[in-house]
Design an enzyme around this catalytic site. Structure first.
Site, PDB file in Angstrom:
ATOM      1  N   LYS A  52       0.978  -1.212   0.002  1.00 10.43           N
ATOM      2  CA  LYS A  52       0.016  -0.054   0.148  1.00 10.43           C
ATOM      3  C   LYS A  52       0.992   1.182  -0.002  1.00 10.43           C
ATOM      4  O   LYS A  52       0.683   2.227  -0.780  1.00 10.43           O
ATOM      5  CB  LYS A  52      -0.863  -0.195   1.163  1.00 10.43           C
ATOM      6  CG  LYS A  52      -1.990  -1.030   1.307  1.00 10.43           C
ATOM      7  CD  LYS A  52      -2.816  -1.143   2.287  1.00 10.43           C
ATOM      8  CE  LYS A  52      -3.717  -2.379   2.161  1.00 10.43           C
ATOM      9  NZ  LYS A  52      -4.539  -2.870   3.196  1.00 10.43           N
ATOM     10  N   GLN A  96      -5.019  -1.457   9.551  1.00 10.86           N
ATOM     11  CA  GLN A  96      -4.784  -2.965   9.144  1.00 10.86           C
ATOM     12  C   GLN A  96      -5.450  -3.914   9.814  1.00 10.86           C
ATOM     13  O   GLN A  96      -5.069  -4.103  11.256  1.00 10.86           O
ATOM     14  CB  GLN A  96      -3.365  -3.114   8.748  1.00 10.86           C
ATOM     15  CG  GLN A  96      -2.912  -4.375   8.125  1.00 10.86           C
ATOM     16  CD  GLN A  96      -3.451  -4.364   6.628  1.00 10.86           C
ATOM     17  OE1 GLN A  96      -3.511  -3.339   5.930  1.00 10.86           O
ATOM     18  NE2 GLN A  96      -4.126  -5.475   6.082  1.00 10.86           N
ATOM     19  N   ASP A 119     -10.586   3.221   4.225  1.00 11.41           N
ATOM     20  CA  ASP A 119     -11.054   1.865   3.746  1.00 11.41           C
ATOM     21  C   ASP A 119     -12.367   1.423   3.586  1.00 11.41           C
ATOM     22  O   ASP A 119     -13.144   0.792   3.134  1.00 11.41           O
ATOM     23  CB  ASP A 119     -10.799   0.525   4.704  1.00 11.41           C
ATOM     24  CG  ASP A 119      -9.512  -0.289   4.510  1.00 11.41           C
ATOM     25  OD1 ASP A 119      -9.353  -0.297   3.324  1.00 11.41           O
ATOM     26  OD2 ASP A 119      -8.943  -0.910   5.520  1.00 11.41           O
TER      27      ASP A 119
END
Ligand code: NAD
Length: 282
Positions: A52, A96, A119
């Site tokens: 990422k 995460q 997200d």
């Protein structure tokens, strides 16, 4: 079978972002900034987070990795999220998953400011998604829609079956497919006779997390199959929830694993971060 190539579509999405990133930089005087919070040292998570960050840098975006020890307390994690929520130099925040088992992801989905939610997993973002008002859409589901659109696969009025109902993939992809005017059926681990549904579908999105669950007999002739599953064999090989090798000469198009949905997730994360940055008031 047409191979729906996620790498090509991901590259297309990234190229489309470049002028937006340049515009943001010239207007605000800095790059869009994503902060990734990684708690503990799960090896797979470390690889995902690194990818990422690399993807951000490649497009000229800023990324910061905040690494925290596996024994981080719930209170300290929540304090960190609150600080990031109010930090003007941060446009997007990603925690995460999975978190170490003593930490509650629910609390993070409650606490993370939706205007920073890169997200798209916060509960507020979920509400916006189902209301058709989302600024950011969960990355993997949004990636599925991008692939279908790039290859001009019709969705309006089509029967689409989603296999799986998770917060991360199944439910949000169903919401996005409804927005595309598909007739959507969601099947899951308690569905009786799942084949009855998948065999009648024009498009099947498979996100069951079960290696090789579905094959040729589960799909109608000329269906389109999107395989979200990712499973490692331990030897560096990846495969999905679908027995891809059976599909030749039967379905019309399918995503391979690897190289299908996988590459889309990061591209959509970058897009979400840029969209959140653009929406901020400075
Ligand atoms: P999950 O385990 O949270 O959810 C799986 C869903 O599938 C559940 O709703 C369950 O009811 C359903 N299911 C399980 N077994 C089933 C069966 N036999 N028949 C019908 N339905 C069944 O998983 P998830 O987080 O949604 O992820 C699904 C898969 O997608 C996993 O393989 C995961 O690794 C992969 N994934 C890939 C990406 C990507 O970037 N490509 C991102 C997220 C998840």
């Amino acid at each position: 079978v047409i191979r729906l190539d996620g790498k090509t579509v991901a590259e297309h999405v990234k190229q489309r972002l470049l002028p937006r990133i340049e515009h943001f930089k010239s207007k605000i005087g800095r790059s869009p900034h994503l902060v990734v919070v990684l708690v503990g040292d799960d090896p797979a998570s470390q690889v995902y987070v690194k990818n990422k960050q690399l993807a951000c840098e490649k497009l000229g975006m800023k990324s910061t990795l905040l690494r925290k020890p596996a024994n981080l307390s719930q209170a300290d994690l929540e304090k960190l999220i609150s600080e990031l929520n109010t930090d003007d130099a941060v446009d997007g925040v990603l925690v995460q998953m999975p978190l170490p088992s003593h930490l509650k992801s629910d609390k993070i989905f409650e606490l993370l400011d939706p205007s920073k939610d890169a997200d798209g997993f916060s509960y507020f973002s979920t509400g916006l998604l189902w209301a058709g008002k989302a600024t950011v859409k969960p990355c993997t589901p949004a990636g599925v829609i991008e692939i279908l659109k790039y290859y001009k696969i019709p969705l309006k009025g089509k029967n689409v079956v989603v296999v799986g109902r998770s917060h991360i993939v199944g439910k949000p992809v169903a919401a996005l497919l409804l927005d595309e005017n598909a007739t959507v059926t969601v099947v899951h681990s308690h569905t009786v006779n799942m084949q009855e549904y998948t065999q009648n579908a024009d498009v099947v999105v498979v996100a069951a997390g079960k290696p090789h669950l579905l094959g040729k007999n589960d799909f109608k002739k000329d269906a389109v199959v999107i395989d979200v599953g990712i499973h490692g064999t331990g030897k560096g090989n990846l495969h999905g929830d679908v027995r891809f090798e059976e599909l030749e000469g039967w379905v019309s198009a399918a995503t391979p694993v690897p190289g299908g949905v996988g590459p889309m997730t990061i591209a959509m994360l970058l897009q979400n971060t840029v969209s959140l940055a653009e929406k901020r008031k400075f």
